[in-house]
Design an enzyme around this catalytic site. Structure first.
Site, PDB file in Angstrom:
ATOM      1  N   VAL A  71       0.681  -1.106  -0.057  1.00  0.00           N
ATOM      2  CA  VAL A  71      -0.200  -0.148  -0.168  1.00  0.00           C
ATOM      3  C   VAL A  71       0.906   1.301   0.101  1.00  0.00           C
ATOM      4  O   VAL A  71       1.751   1.443   0.743  1.00  0.00           O
ATOM      5  CB  VAL A  71      -0.858   0.133   1.239  1.00  0.00           C
ATOM      6  CG1 VAL A  71      -1.859   1.108   1.212  1.00  0.00           C
ATOM      7  CG2 VAL A  71      -1.661  -1.096   1.284  1.00  0.00           C
ATOM      8  N   CYS A  72       0.479   2.295  -0.755  1.00  0.00           N
ATOM      9  CA  CYS A  72       1.034   3.565  -0.676  1.00  0.00           C
ATOM     10  C   CYS A  72       0.052   4.482  -0.848  1.00  0.00           C
ATOM     11  O   CYS A  72      -0.908   4.404  -0.626  1.00  0.00           O
ATOM     12  CB  CYS A  72       2.076   3.420  -1.982  1.00  0.00           C
ATOM     13  SG  CYS A  72       1.185   3.503  -3.685  1.00  0.00           S
ATOM     14  N   LYS A  73       0.511   5.927  -1.122  1.00  0.00           N
ATOM     15  CA  LYS A  73      -0.491   6.938  -1.092  1.00  0.00           C
ATOM     16  C   LYS A  73      -1.512   6.860  -2.296  1.00  0.00           C
ATOM     17  O   LYS A  73      -2.724   6.938  -1.912  1.00  0.00           O
ATOM     18  CB  LYS A  73       0.267   8.330  -1.187  1.00  0.00           C
ATOM     19  CG  LYS A  73       0.905   8.846   0.030  1.00  0.00           C
ATOM     20  CD  LYS A  73       1.502  10.122   0.011  1.00  0.00           C
ATOM     21  CE  LYS A  73       2.343  10.512   1.129  1.00  0.00           C
ATOM     22  NZ  LYS A  73       2.874  11.651   1.066  1.00  0.00           N
TER      23      LYS A  73
ATOM     24  N   MET B  37      -3.889   4.320  -0.507  1.00  0.00           N
ATOM     25  CA  MET B  37      -4.771   4.615   0.780  1.00  0.00           C
ATOM     26  C   MET B  37      -5.744   5.584   0.233  1.00  0.00           C
ATOM     27  O   MET B  37      -6.905   6.184   0.796  1.00  0.00           O
ATOM     28  CB  MET B  37      -3.924   5.257   1.827  1.00  0.00           C
ATOM     29  CG  MET B  37      -3.254   4.222   2.647  1.00  0.00           C
ATOM     30  SD  MET B  37      -4.305   2.955   3.382  1.00  0.00           S
ATOM     31  CE  MET B  37      -5.221   3.827   4.538  1.00  0.00           C
TER      32      MET B  37
END
Length: 139
Positions: free
Chosen positions: A97-99, A126
Site C-alpha cells: 500500500v502507498c498513497k 490509501m
C-alpha cells in the site's frame, strides 16, 4: 471514412509506423509489468480469508495518520534493508500500500524478485481506501 484512413496511411507511412512502434512498446511495457493490483474489496477478501500481510510503504507520519488495520509500516526507502522481516509471509499473499497506488509498483517488483510469490499492490492506494470509506487505524 475507411477510405480516408487507408489514404492517410498511404500518404504518411513514417507517422503511422512511429505510432505503431510507440503503441507496441507501450503494450509490451504494460504486459511485462503485469497487473499485480487488487482493489479494496479483493484486498479485504485476501486479508480476511487468506491472512494476507499488508505492507504500507508510506512514511511514518502518513502511516500514523491512518492505515489499514494490521498493516506493517516499512517505508519504501527501507524496504531492501527490512525485507528479512517478511520472510515468514513468503507463501502468503502480500498487499503493498502507498498513497496513490503508483509507488507501490516498485516495491511489488522488488518483493517478486526476492522470491515472494503472491505480491499485489492496492489499486489507488490509501487514497482509494479512504474514498471507499473503509476503516483505518490511527496511532
Amino acid at each position: 471514412m475507411i477510405d480516408q484512413l487507408f489514404e492517410f496511411i498511404q500518404n504518411h507511412p513514417l507517422l503511422v509506423g512511429a505510432f505503431v512502434a510507440v503503441l507496441a512498446a507501450w503494450l509490451g511495457y504494460e504486459f511485462k509489468r503485469g497487473n499485480h493490483g487488487v482493489d479494496a474489496s479483493e484486498a479485504t477478501t485476501l486479508i480476511n480469508r487468506e491472512d494476507a500481510a499488508v505492507i504500507d510503504i508510506r512514511d511514518a507520519n502518513d502511516f500514523k495518520a491512518g492505515h489499514i488495520a494490521g498493516a506493517r509500516n516499512i517505508p519504501q526507502s527501507k524496504l531492501d534493508d527490512r525485507m528479512n522481516e517478511l520472510e515468514k509471509h513468503k507463501g502468503k499473499p502480500i498487499i503493498v500500500v502507498c498513497k496513490q497506488g503508483q509507488a507501490s509498483g516498485i516495491a511489488v517488483a522488488k518483493l517478486t524478485k526476492a522470491g515472494f510469490e503472491r505480491v499485489s499492490k492496492l489499486k489507488g492506494g490509501m487514497a482509494q481506501w479512504h474514498a471507499d470509506n473503509l476503516p483505518v487505524v490511527r496511532k
